[in-house]
Design a protein around this motif. Sequence first.
Motif, PDB file in Angstrom:
ATOM      1  N   ALA A 203      -9.808  38.272  37.736  1.00  0.00           N
ATOM      2  CA  ALA A 203      -8.971  38.451  38.916  1.00  0.00           C
ATOM      3  C   ALA A 203      -9.384  37.517  40.042  1.00  0.00           C
ATOM      4  O   ALA A 203     -10.563  37.193  40.207  1.00  0.00           O
ATOM      5  CB  ALA A 203      -9.041  39.896  39.410  1.00  0.00           C
ATOM      6  N   TYR A 204      -8.383  37.068  40.812  1.00  0.00           N
ATOM      7  CA  TYR A 204      -8.572  36.420  42.101  1.00  0.00           C
ATOM      8  C   TYR A 204      -8.177  37.430  43.167  1.00  0.00           C
ATOM      9  O   TYR A 204      -7.063  37.961  43.141  1.00  0.00           O
ATOM     10  CB  TYR A 204      -7.695  35.172  42.228  1.00  0.00           C
ATOM     11  CG  TYR A 204      -8.228  33.953  41.518  1.00  0.00           C
ATOM     12  CD1 TYR A 204      -9.052  33.047  42.174  1.00  0.00           C
ATOM     13  CD2 TYR A 204      -7.893  33.700  40.199  1.00  0.00           C
ATOM     14  CE1 TYR A 204      -9.537  31.918  41.521  1.00  0.00           C
ATOM     15  CE2 TYR A 204      -8.373  32.574  39.541  1.00  0.00           C
ATOM     16  CZ  TYR A 204      -9.190  31.692  40.215  1.00  0.00           C
ATOM     17  OH  TYR A 204      -9.673  30.576  39.571  1.00  0.00           O
ATOM     18  N   GLU A 205      -9.060  37.708  44.121  1.00  0.00           N
ATOM     19  CA  GLU A 205      -8.785  38.683  45.162  1.00  0.00           C
ATOM     20  C   GLU A 205      -8.852  38.006  46.532  1.00  0.00           C
ATOM     21  O   GLU A 205      -9.917  37.547  46.946  1.00  0.00           O
ATOM     22  CB  GLU A 205      -9.784  39.832  45.114  1.00  0.00           C
ATOM     23  CG  GLU A 205      -9.733  40.656  43.841  1.00  0.00           C
ATOM     24  CD  GLU A 205     -10.689  41.833  43.895  1.00  0.00           C
ATOM     25  OE1 GLU A 205     -10.354  42.844  44.538  1.00  0.00           O
ATOM     26  OE2 GLU A 205     -11.776  41.719  43.307  1.00  0.00           O
ATOM     27  N   ASP A 206      -7.698  37.953  47.205  1.00  0.00           N
ATOM     28  CA  ASP A 206      -7.631  37.385  48.549  1.00  0.00           C
ATOM     29  C   ASP A 206      -7.670  38.533  49.553  1.00  0.00           C
ATOM     30  O   ASP A 206      -6.678  39.233  49.749  1.00  0.00           O
ATOM     31  CB  ASP A 206      -6.351  36.562  48.709  1.00  0.00           C
ATOM     32  CG  ASP A 206      -6.271  35.902  50.077  1.00  0.00           C
ATOM     33  OD1 ASP A 206      -7.232  36.025  50.865  1.00  0.00           O
ATOM     34  OD2 ASP A 206      -5.236  35.267  50.371  1.00  0.00           O
ATOM     35  N   LYS A 207      -8.812  38.735  50.195  1.00  0.00           N
ATOM     36  CA  LYS A 207      -8.993  39.818  51.145  1.00  0.00           C
ATOM     37  C   LYS A 207      -9.032  39.317  52.590  1.00  0.00           C
ATOM     38  O   LYS A 207      -9.493  40.014  53.487  1.00  0.00           O
ATOM     39  CB  LYS A 207     -10.284  40.578  50.833  1.00  0.00           C
ATOM     40  CG  LYS A 207     -10.279  41.255  49.473  1.00  0.00           C
ATOM     41  CD  LYS A 207     -11.553  42.047  49.251  1.00  0.00           C
ATOM     42  CE  LYS A 207     -11.530  42.770  47.904  1.00  0.00           C
ATOM     43  NZ  LYS A 207     -12.772  43.545  47.663  1.00  0.00           N
ATOM     44  N   GLY A 230     -14.533  37.183  38.290  1.00  0.00           N
ATOM     45  CA  GLY A 230     -13.781  37.407  39.520  1.00  0.00           C
ATOM     46  C   GLY A 230     -14.109  36.406  40.596  1.00  0.00           C
ATOM     47  O   GLY A 230     -15.224  35.900  40.670  1.00  0.00           O
ATOM     48  N   GLU A 232     -13.543  36.231  44.814  1.00  0.00           N
ATOM     49  CA  GLU A 232     -13.159  36.992  46.002  1.00  0.00           C
ATOM     50  C   GLU A 232     -13.210  36.100  47.219  1.00  0.00           C
ATOM     51  O   GLU A 232     -14.226  35.432  47.477  1.00  0.00           O
ATOM     52  CB  GLU A 232     -14.083  38.202  46.178  1.00  0.00           C
ATOM     53  CG  GLU A 232     -13.754  39.049  47.391  1.00  0.00           C
ATOM     54  CD  GLU A 232     -14.721  40.187  47.597  1.00  0.00           C
ATOM     55  OE1 GLU A 232     -14.438  41.080  48.428  1.00  0.00           O
ATOM     56  OE2 GLU A 232     -15.783  40.194  46.922  1.00  0.00           O
TER      57      GLU A 232
END
Length: 235
Positions: A203-207, A230, A232
């Motif tokens: 997953a790529y997570e743009d927070k 991952g 982040e």
Amino acid sequence: MQGMDEERSTLNAPRLFLGLVVVTLGLIALLDNLGVVHVESAWRFWPLFLIAFGTARLLRPAGCPGRWTGFLMVVVGLWFLLQNLGVMPYRLIHFWPVLIVLVGLRLVWGGMRQRAREAAPSEGSARISTFAMLGGSEHKSNAADFRGGDVTAILGGSKIDLRNANIKSGDAVIDTFAMWGGIEIIVPRTWSVSVQGTPILGAYEDKTEQHPETAGAPRLVIRGVVLMGGVEIKN
């Protein structure tokens, strides 16, 4: 303009190689199902991912960061591939002293490059290149005009702190590769982030806090591949 085109083609190289690897694995699985070839499991060819990314880094122009990392990825990938195919009778663990030799050579090479850097004016590098395997790495940048770089994490983790960096012209592009590992990228709140990576069982997570993009606003583009890992991005 020509320099920007060369930089974009360099950054796209890993994605092109990965596409070829995925197509190859898919064709092998298809021919196996049709009975044309007999392959016990297409997953035995997973080291092709390492070879593909390593080759892409080796094809970079002289002076670009990441070529040493590419060489190691190709060697390790070839070793695992030959072992999975039954061609290599020895296991990688038998040659662990070679790792010590490589680490020593890397330290010597790094010391020589450090002397060259100390002789030059100290400035924040516009590009970063970091590699973590079975361990962790941390890198900070205060570049006046950050342009991007490459970050690799294999069975390990990497942290990139860009809170003191600036982007003055165009987009900065970071090419990421995480395999059974994780990458953390910290960016200023004034930057916008565009994630264009390919996650495979990861997953790529743009927070980050999202801001409306305006002309000339700093933008960081995250590319690459995540394989059972991952990436982040956060403020």
